[in-house]
Design a protein around this motif. Structure first.
Motif, PDB file in Angstrom:
ATOM      1  N   GLN A   1       0.790  -1.227   0.000  1.00  0.00           N
ATOM      2  CA  GLN A   1       0.000   0.000   0.000  1.00  0.00           C
ATOM      3  C   GLN A   1       0.823   1.278   0.000  1.00  0.00           C
ATOM      4  OE1 GLN A   1      -3.460  -0.548   2.915  1.00  0.00           O
ATOM      5  NE2 GLN A   1      -4.321   0.434   1.114  1.00  0.00           N
ATOM      6  N   LYS A   2       2.041   1.236   0.523  1.00  0.00           N
ATOM      7  CA  LYS A   2       2.874   2.436   0.540  1.00  0.00           C
ATOM      8  C   LYS A   2       3.769   2.555  -0.689  1.00  0.00           C
ATOM      9  CE  LYS A   2       2.917   3.226   5.529  1.00  0.00           C
ATOM     10  NZ  LYS A   2       3.759   3.364   6.754  1.00  0.00           N
ATOM     11  N   LEU A   3       3.720   1.552  -1.550  1.00  0.00           N
ATOM     12  CA  LEU A   3       4.479   1.611  -2.810  1.00  0.00           C
ATOM     13  C   LEU A   3       3.588   2.268  -3.859  1.00  0.00           C
ATOM     14  CD1 LEU A   3       5.993  -1.997  -2.735  1.00  0.00           C
ATOM     15  CD2 LEU A   3       7.193   0.143  -2.229  1.00  0.00           C
ATOM     16  N   THR A   4       3.510   3.582  -3.832  1.00  0.00           N
ATOM     17  CA  THR A   4       2.546   4.295  -4.662  1.00  0.00           C
ATOM     18  C   THR A   4       3.222   5.307  -5.577  1.00  0.00           C
ATOM     19  OG1 THR A   4       2.185   5.965  -2.953  1.00  0.00           O
ATOM     20  CG2 THR A   4       0.738   4.043  -2.912  1.00  0.00           C
ATOM     21  N   GLY A   5       2.479   5.694  -6.598  1.00  0.00           N
ATOM     22  CA  GLY A   5       2.916   6.752  -7.502  1.00  0.00           C
ATOM     23  C   GLY A   5       3.136   6.266  -8.917  1.00  0.00           C
ATOM     24  N   VAL A   6       2.697   7.058  -9.876  1.00  0.00           N
ATOM     25  CA  VAL A   6       2.957   6.788 -11.291  1.00  0.00           C
ATOM     26  C   VAL A   6       4.412   7.120 -11.577  1.00  0.00           C
ATOM     27  CG1 VAL A   6       2.388   7.460 -13.663  1.00  0.00           C
ATOM     28  CG2 VAL A   6       0.566   7.213 -11.951  1.00  0.00           C
ATOM     29  N   THR A   7       5.134   6.197 -12.154  1.00  0.00           N
ATOM     30  CA  THR A   7       6.567   6.383 -12.414  1.00  0.00           C
ATOM     31  C   THR A   7       6.863   6.726 -13.868  1.00  0.00           C
ATOM     32  OG1 THR A   7       6.795   3.986 -12.734  1.00  0.00           O
ATOM     33  CG2 THR A   7       7.244   4.854 -10.521  1.00  0.00           C
ATOM     34  N   LEU A   8       5.917   6.452 -14.761  1.00  0.00           N
ATOM     35  CA  LEU A   8       6.112   6.747 -16.184  1.00  0.00           C
ATOM     36  C   LEU A   8       4.755   6.863 -16.848  1.00  0.00           C
ATOM     37  CD1 LEU A   8       7.941   6.715 -18.857  1.00  0.00           C
ATOM     38  CD2 LEU A   8       7.381   4.280 -18.953  1.00  0.00           C
ATOM     39  N   TYR A   9       4.568   7.927 -17.614  1.00  0.00           N
ATOM     40  CA  TYR A   9       3.389   8.004 -18.471  1.00  0.00           C
ATOM     41  C   TYR A   9       3.778   8.707 -19.750  1.00  0.00           C
ATOM     42  CZ  TYR A   9      -1.337   8.953 -20.188  1.00  0.00           C
ATOM     43  OH  TYR A   9      -2.470   9.004 -20.978  1.00  0.00           O
ATOM     44  N   GLU A  10       3.720   7.992 -20.848  1.00  0.00           N
ATOM     45  CA  GLU A  10       4.028   8.532 -22.170  1.00  0.00           C
ATOM     46  C   GLU A  10       2.807   8.350 -23.058  1.00  0.00           C
ATOM     47  OE1 GLU A  10       7.613   6.803 -23.656  1.00  0.00           O
ATOM     48  OE2 GLU A  10       8.868   7.789 -22.138  1.00  0.00           O
TER      49      GLU A  10
END
Length: 395
Positions: A50-59
């Protein structure tokens, strides 16, 4: 029972490595929305993403998105919507079946190979998953795939992790290819067809060049007094007009369908996607049965001949959601006997922990396949740290 919530992949490595050294058994968790899926893990502690969050790549131009495994699915879908894009495989939301709270996560979508009605057109989550990072049972971080899908030799870890239910590793990041969102969605609704005729109508439509993205049949009493056969089309408005007209002509022997659009259509397909049409009462066992579409009515009839049951069809008749009996008596022998005669496999999606621990939740594997499955588990998790017994007893 204790729990761990690593904030980084490196922390997850340390936790798993230490657990392996202590002989600890970890139950992997995401948002907790599908806690009743699979066999109860034989765990001593929880390891949550649950704490491993966030978008790391969006192309957007490359139609690729990557996010850490605990990122809420809704967050990713909202981001894609800002650029007119979507996840192709229409993942279901388990909360209606289990009565759970929390938020579905992107990692759990990959781990369960989650896909809804659009699977007949766009494939499952596995088919859009092009990259993973995960921590195996040795506490090692593994990366496979990436921003593009290339030809591979040997073991394809990306596809292997999709549907492994966390038994091979804790997913820390996943990468999906995405598609443009649809300008318009319309559904043709045929009323009053019996099950064999409904499946025949769906087969004719799916065999046509008019590209259905949803094909379901709801027998009488499932959400409405009269049986309904649903055919969904998505795309540009002019294309929808043409395709619905052609399908009306092609299927005129099945009657004159109603055209359903807007929120009413969206809500109906959401109910099909999430199987909430058979979610109540909650004390019933719930099965997810895959079989050849033409065999679906015979499978359902064979089960219903021996016990009370309610069901509906998705994927052109190839997927049956079936609720039967009380959850304390899942009727596994009846369900699997019907499939032995007709072909297919069944997953016990909902029942108490005591039942899921004693009944094979997933379709039992032939002995050679079980040897392979156990060997893959041992290779990735030799100490049996991660979700032990989640899919099969002892594996």
């Amino acid at each position: 029972m204790g729990g761990y919530e690593p904030g980084t992949e490196a922390e997850a490595e340390d936790i798993v490595r230490a657990a392996a050294g202590r002989g600890e058994r970890l139950r992997l968790a995401g948002g907790g929305t599908a806690a009743g899926l699979g066999r109860p893990a034989q765990d001593t502690a929880t390891l949550s993403a649950q704490k491993l969050t966030g978008v790391t790549l969006y192309e957007p131009a490359e139609m690729v998105v990557a996010a850490r495994a605990g990122t809420p699915l809704a967050e990713v879908e909202a981001l894609l919507a800002t650029r007119g894009q979507m996840l192709p495989f229409e993942p279901m939301d388990w909360r209606g079946l289990y009565g759970t709270a929390g938020a579905p996560t992107l990692g759990a979508v990959a781990a369960t190979n989650n896909a809804g009605p659009r699977r007949i057109n766009a494939g499952a989550a596995r088919d859009s998953l092009i990259g993973v990072r995960f921590v195996n049972g040795r506490g090692e971080a593994i990366k496979s795939g990436g921003r593009v899908m290339k030809n591979v030799t040997g073991l394809d870890l990306v596809k292997l992790m999709a549907g492994a239910h966390g038994t091979l590793g804790l997913l820390t990041e996943v990468t999906f290819k995405v598609l443009p969102a649809c300008e318009r969605v319309a559904t043709l609704v045929f009323s009053g067809l019996d099950e064999p005729r409904a499946i025949a109508a769906l087969a004719a439509a799916l065999g046509s060049p008019f590209e259905l993205t949803g094909a379901a049949h709801l027998p009488a009493g499932i959400g409405a007094p009269e049986a309904r056969t649903l055919m969904r089309l998505e795309g540009f408005s002019e294309s929808i007009d043409y395709r619905t007209g052609e399908l009306r002509r092609l299927l005129k022997r099945f009657g004159a369908p109603e055209l359903l659009e807007g929120e009413a259509g969206t809500a109906l397909w959401r109910a099909v996607r999430d199987a909430t049409l058979v979610a109540e009462p909650r004390d019933q066992a719930l099965w997810r049965i895959s079989t050849a579409p033409t065999h679906g009515p015979a499978v359902a009839a064979a089960i219903a001949a021996q016990r009370e049951a309610r069901w509906f069809y998705d994927w052109g008749g190839g997927l049956i959601w079936l609720a039967t009996g009380s959850a304390g008596d899942a009727g596994a022998a009846i369900v699997r006997t019907a499939l032995r005669d007709q072909g297919g496999h069944a997953t016990l999606v909902r029942a108490p922990d005591s039942v899921r621990a004693s009944v094979p939740v997933f379709q039992p594997l032939a002995e050679p396949l079980m040897r392979i499955t156990a060997g893959i588990k041992t290779a990735h998790d030799p100490a049996g740290v991660l979700n032990p017994g989640r899919m099969y007893a002892g594996v």
